[in-house]
Write a protein that holds these residues in place. Structure first.
Motif, PDB file in Angstrom:
ATOM      1  N   VAL A 137       0.841  -1.196   0.000  1.00  0.00           N
ATOM      2  CA  VAL A 137       0.000   0.000   0.000  1.00  0.00           C
ATOM      3  C   VAL A 137       0.876   1.245   0.000  1.00  0.00           C
ATOM      4  CG1 VAL A 137      -1.657   1.353   1.369  1.00  0.00           C
ATOM      5  CG2 VAL A 137      -1.994  -1.124   1.079  1.00  0.00           C
ATOM      6  N   GLU A 138       1.904   1.267   0.865  1.00  0.00           N
ATOM      7  CA  GLU A 138       2.818   2.421   0.943  1.00  0.00           C
ATOM      8  C   GLU A 138       3.494   2.693  -0.398  1.00  0.00           C
ATOM      9  OE1 GLU A 138       5.605   1.687   4.091  1.00  0.00           O
ATOM     10  OE2 GLU A 138       4.013   1.647   5.615  1.00  0.00           O
ATOM     11  N   LYS A 139       3.836   1.647  -1.122  1.00  0.00           N
ATOM     12  CA  LYS A 139       4.507   1.792  -2.421  1.00  0.00           C
ATOM     13  C   LYS A 139       3.523   2.081  -3.552  1.00  0.00           C
ATOM     14  CE  LYS A 139       8.689   1.078  -1.051  1.00  0.00           C
ATOM     15  NZ  LYS A 139       9.700   2.105  -1.116  1.00  0.00           N
ATOM     16  N   GLY A 140       2.229   1.986  -3.259  1.00  0.00           N
ATOM     17  CA  GLY A 140       1.225   2.243  -4.285  1.00  0.00           C
ATOM     18  C   GLY A 140       0.960   1.057  -5.211  1.00  0.00           C
ATOM     19  N   TYR A 141       1.418  -0.137  -4.825  1.00  0.00           N
ATOM     20  CA  TYR A 141       1.218  -1.312  -5.655  1.00  0.00           C
ATOM     21  C   TYR A 141      -0.211  -1.842  -5.549  1.00  0.00           C
ATOM     22  CZ  TYR A 141       6.315  -1.280  -5.807  1.00  0.00           C
ATOM     23  OH  TYR A 141       7.629  -0.915  -5.981  1.00  0.00           O
TER      24      TYR A 141
END
Length: 145
Positions: A137-141
Motif C-alpha cells: 500500500v505504501e509503495k502504491g502497488y
C-alpha cells in the motif's frame, strides 16, 4: 532461548563444561550464535498462531506452520531484540573481549543468511503477510481496501 524459567533469566553456566571459557583461555575469539529456535515455556503458554513462521514450497503449496518464532510478530520481535541485548551483555560480562560477535537466529539454520525451514520459504505468518500488505500500500502497488 536460554530464558527457560522467565524473562531476563539468562543462565550462561547451565552447561556441564565451560567450552567458551576454555576457548578464551586459549586466546581464541568467539563468534556466538544465539539461537531462539523455540519459544521458551513462559512465552509459548500464551502463544497464538501468529507467533510462528508459516512457509510454503513447490512440493507443498499450502501454508504450513514451520514452528519457529516469527519476527514479523511484534511481540516476538520485541522479545528477540531484548533477549539478544541481554545475552550479549551477559556474554561480554563473562568473557570480555574474547566475544568477537553474536549472531542471533530464530530458525534451525545456524547461519543467519538462510531464510527457510524444512525446505519451505518463509515467513508467511499472518503478521508477515500484513506487514507485506502495508508495504505494498505504501509503495502504491495495491489500494488499502
Amino acid at each position: 532461548w536460554t530464558e527457560r524459567e522467565g524473562e531476563n533469566d539468562i543462565r550462561l553456566g547451565t552447561f556441564g563444561k565451560d567450552w567458551m571459557g576454555l576457548a578464551c583461555e586459549l586466546g581464541l575469539k568467539l563468534h556466538v550464535v544465539a539461537t531462539m529456535r523455540e519459544l521458551p515455556p513462559w512465552v509459548s503458554q500464551n502463544a497464538n498462531e501468529s507467533f510462528f513462521d508459516r512457509g510454503r514450497c513447490i512440493e507443498r503449496p499450502n501454508d504450513e506452520i514451520a514452528g519457529t518464532p516469527s519476527v514479523a510478530n511484534p511481540t516476538i520481535w520485541r522479545l528477540a531484540q531484548q533477549f539478544t541485548r541481554n545475552v550479549t551483555k551477559a556474554l561480554i560480562q563473562e568473557y570480555g573481549t574474547c566475544i568477537q560477535s553474536v549472531s542471533p537466529t530464530l530458525n534451525n539454520e545456524f547461519e543467519t543468511r538462510f531464510v527457510q525451514t524444512r525446505d519451505m520459504m518463509r515467513d508467511h505468518s499472518p503478521s508477515a503477510m500484513e506487514l507485506y500488505r502495508q508495504w505494498q500500500v505504501e509503495k502504491g502497488y495495491v489500494t488499502s481496501e
